[in-house]
Motif scaffolding. Sequence first.
Motif, PDB file in Angstrom:
ATOM      1  N   THR A  31      19.525 -88.063   2.796  1.00 28.09           N
ATOM      2  CA  THR A  31      18.858 -87.450   1.917  1.00 28.09           C
ATOM      3  C   THR A  31      17.273 -88.202   2.033  1.00 28.09           C
ATOM      4  O   THR A  31      17.523 -89.790   1.567  1.00 28.09           O
ATOM      5  CB  THR A  31      18.851 -87.033   0.312  1.00 28.09           C
ATOM      6  N   GLU A  32      16.528 -87.308   2.223  1.00 22.24           N
ATOM      7  CA  GLU A  32      14.953 -87.811   2.176  1.00 22.24           C
ATOM      8  C   GLU A  32      14.214 -87.727   0.236  1.00 22.24           C
ATOM      9  O   GLU A  32      14.637 -87.233   0.257  1.00 22.24           O
ATOM     10  CB  GLU A  32      13.495 -87.096   2.866  1.00 22.24           C
ATOM     11  N   VAL A  33      14.092 -88.700   0.726  1.00 22.89           N
ATOM     12  CA  VAL A  33      13.300 -89.742  -1.273  1.00 22.89           C
ATOM     13  C   VAL A  33      11.965 -89.611  -0.512  1.00 22.89           C
ATOM     14  O   VAL A  33      11.449 -89.910   0.724  1.00 22.89           O
ATOM     15  CB  VAL A  33      14.227 -90.550  -1.427  1.00 22.89           C
ATOM     16  N   PRO A  34      10.684 -89.022  -1.744  1.00 18.37           N
ATOM     17  CA  PRO A  34       9.463 -89.614  -1.303  1.00 18.37           C
ATOM     18  C   PRO A  34       9.413 -91.018  -1.498  1.00 18.37           C
ATOM     19  O   PRO A  34       9.642 -91.764  -1.976  1.00 18.37           O
ATOM     20  CB  PRO A  34       9.002 -88.674  -2.633  1.00 18.37           C
ATOM     21  N   LYS A  35       7.933 -91.211  -0.491  1.00 21.61           N
ATOM     22  CA  LYS A  35       7.212 -93.205  -0.545  1.00 21.61           C
ATOM     23  C   LYS A  35       6.533 -92.206  -1.809  1.00 21.61           C
ATOM     24  O   LYS A  35       5.968 -91.090  -2.563  1.00 21.61           O
ATOM     25  CB  LYS A  35       7.051 -92.668   0.564  1.00 21.61           C
ATOM     26  N   PRO A  36       5.896 -93.535  -2.391  1.00 23.01           N
ATOM     27  CA  PRO A  36       4.940 -93.746  -3.526  1.00 23.01           C
ATOM     28  C   PRO A  36       3.825 -93.721  -2.781  1.00 23.01           C
ATOM     29  O   PRO A  36       4.193 -93.593  -1.231  1.00 23.01           O
ATOM     30  CB  PRO A  36       5.163 -95.036  -4.583  1.00 23.01           C
ATOM     31  N   PRO A  37       2.797 -92.864  -3.101  1.00 24.31           N
ATOM     32  CA  PRO A  37       1.669 -92.466  -2.779  1.00 24.31           C
ATOM     33  C   PRO A  37       1.029 -93.499  -1.628  1.00 24.31           C
ATOM     34  O   PRO A  37       0.317 -93.180  -0.747  1.00 24.31           O
ATOM     35  CB  PRO A  37       0.474 -91.848  -3.922  1.00 24.31           C
ATOM     36  N   VAL A  38       0.505 -94.157  -2.141  1.00 21.98           N
ATOM     37  CA  VAL A  38       0.086 -95.714  -1.629  1.00 21.98           C
ATOM     38  C   VAL A  38       0.768 -96.710   0.142  1.00 21.98           C
ATOM     39  O   VAL A  38       0.563 -96.294   0.765  1.00 21.98           O
ATOM     40  CB  VAL A  38       0.302 -96.671  -2.522  1.00 21.98           C
ATOM     41  N   LEU A  39       2.241 -95.693  -0.225  1.00 21.10           N
ATOM     42  CA  LEU A  39       3.825 -95.877   0.932  1.00 21.10           C
ATOM     43  C   LEU A  39       3.383 -94.608   1.641  1.00 21.10           C
ATOM     44  O   LEU A  39       3.157 -94.791   3.176  1.00 21.10           O
ATOM     45  CB  LEU A  39       4.237 -96.699   0.904  1.00 21.10           C
ATOM     46  N   ALA A  40       3.182 -93.914   1.429  1.00 16.71           N
ATOM     47  CA  ALA A  40       3.018 -92.370   2.081  1.00 16.71           C
ATOM     48  C   ALA A  40       2.197 -92.471   3.077  1.00 16.71           C
ATOM     49  O   ALA A  40       1.947 -92.449   4.170  1.00 16.71           O
ATOM     50  CB  ALA A  40       3.098 -91.136   1.786  1.00 16.71           C
ATOM     51  N   ALA A  41       0.897 -92.852   2.715  1.00 17.24           N
ATOM     52  CA  ALA A  41      -0.340 -93.007   3.430  1.00 17.24           C
ATOM     53  C   ALA A  41      -0.195 -93.954   4.611  1.00 17.24           C
ATOM     54  O   ALA A  41      -0.713 -93.417   5.682  1.00 17.24           O
ATOM     55  CB  ALA A  41      -1.504 -93.217   2.548  1.00 17.24           C
ATOM     56  N   ARG A  42       0.957 -94.436   5.015  1.00 15.32           N
ATOM     57  CA  ARG A  42       1.275 -95.276   6.256  1.00 15.32           C
ATOM     58  C   ARG A  42       2.581 -94.611   6.509  1.00 15.32           C
ATOM     59  O   ARG A  42       1.758 -95.077   8.100  1.00 15.32           O
ATOM     60  CB  ARG A  42       2.088 -96.751   5.899  1.00 15.32           C
ATOM     61  N   GLY A  43       2.730 -93.356   6.866  1.00 17.04           N
ATOM     62  CA  GLY A  43       3.648 -92.516   7.397  1.00 17.04           C
ATOM     63  C   GLY A  43       4.964 -93.351   7.434  1.00 17.04           C
ATOM     64  O   GLY A  43       5.464 -94.221   6.255  1.00 17.04           O
ATOM     65  N   GLY A  44       6.147 -92.355   7.703  1.00 17.13           N
ATOM     66  CA  GLY A  44       7.358 -93.049   7.747  1.00 17.13           C
ATOM     67  C   GLY A  44       8.085 -92.008   6.961  1.00 17.13           C
ATOM     68  O   GLY A  44       7.577 -91.296   6.049  1.00 17.13           O
ATOM     69  N   CYS A  45       9.830 -92.523   6.933  1.00 18.92           N
ATOM     70  CA  CYS A  45      10.341 -91.270   5.686  1.00 18.92           C
ATOM     71  C   CYS A  45      10.975 -92.573   5.717  1.00 18.92           C
ATOM     72  O   CYS A  45      11.723 -93.399   5.753  1.00 18.92           O
ATOM     73  CB  CYS A  45      10.317 -90.436   6.500  1.00 18.92           C
ATOM     74  N   TRP A  46      11.817 -92.094   4.435  1.00 17.50           N
ATOM     75  CA  TRP A  46      13.117 -92.894   3.163  1.00 17.50           C
ATOM     76  C   TRP A  46      13.832 -91.791   2.970  1.00 17.50           C
ATOM     77  O   TRP A  46      13.565 -90.477   2.740  1.00 17.50           O
ATOM     78  CB  TRP A  46      12.148 -93.700   1.650  1.00 17.50           C
ATOM     79  N   PHE A  47      15.127 -92.110   3.306  1.00 18.89           N
ATOM     80  CA  PHE A  47      16.433 -91.726   3.158  1.00 18.89           C
ATOM     81  C   PHE A  47      17.548 -92.401   2.755  1.00 18.89           C
ATOM     82  O   PHE A  47      17.737 -93.867   2.842  1.00 18.89           O
ATOM     83  CB  PHE A  47      17.236 -91.310   4.953  1.00 18.89           C
ATOM     84  N   GLU A  48      18.239 -92.003   1.914  1.00 15.25           N
ATOM     85  CA  GLU A  48      19.506 -92.307   1.248  1.00 15.25           C
ATOM     86  C   GLU A  48      20.611 -91.553   0.876  1.00 15.25           C
ATOM     87  O   GLU A  48      20.790 -90.450   1.070  1.00 15.25           O
ATOM     88  CB  GLU A  48      18.890 -93.139   0.295  1.00 15.25           C
ATOM     89  N   ALA A  49      22.087 -92.401   0.695  1.00 18.44           N
ATOM     90  CA  ALA A  49      23.313 -91.669   0.194  1.00 18.44           C
ATOM     91  C   ALA A  49      23.294 -92.128  -0.529  1.00 18.44           C
ATOM     92  O   ALA A  49      24.195 -93.807  -0.043  1.00 18.44           O
ATOM     93  CB  ALA A  49      23.778 -90.837   1.857  1.00 18.44           C
ATOM     94  N   GLY A  50      24.264 -92.299  -1.482  1.00 17.54           N
ATOM     95  CA  GLY A  50      24.310 -93.333  -2.414  1.00 17.54           C
ATOM     96  C   GLY A  50      23.639 -94.469  -2.817  1.00 17.54           C
ATOM     97  O   GLY A  50      22.801 -94.352  -2.755  1.00 17.54           O
ATOM     98  N   PRO A  51      24.375 -95.890  -2.522  1.00 17.65           N
ATOM     99  CA  PRO A  51      23.829 -97.015  -2.193  1.00 17.65           C
ATOM    100  C   PRO A  51      23.131 -97.277  -0.856  1.00 17.65           C
ATOM    101  O   PRO A  51      21.941 -98.315  -0.858  1.00 17.65           O
ATOM    102  CB  PRO A  51      24.599 -97.695  -2.786  1.00 17.65           C
TER     103      PRO A  51
END
Length: 119
Positions: A31-51
């Motif tokens: 699942t894609e999770v939102p990055k904090p705004p200050v980090l989102a400005a750098r691009g990229g994306c975060w994902f997670e599933a459980g731990p």
Amino acid sequence: MLVAVDHVQLAAPPGSQDALRSYYAGVLGLTEVPKPPVLAARGGCWFEAGPVRLHLGVEDDFRPAEKAHPGLEVRDIEVYAARLAVHGAPVTWDDNLPGHLRFYSRDPVGNRLEFLQPR
């Protein structure tokens, strides 16, 4: 004192976020999770599933990780490998880790990923 691995970060080239989303969310099932705004400005994306948490960060002079890789434990590894193969992701089985079934794959930008299941 260390208590856990919080996340693993892999690099990706600029402009690859849509391909990464398709692969990590659509193929791997994270699942894609939102990055904090200050980090989102750098691009990229975060994902997670459980731990399990994987961060993909944009790197201008990107080179895919050829040897370094996250090792991701899965259930029903044969079914999971088939899921990747159906989506066109490479699946390379390796029987060199005693007590485990495992295979390697590559994400859309070439990063190496290991998937394993204890026997």
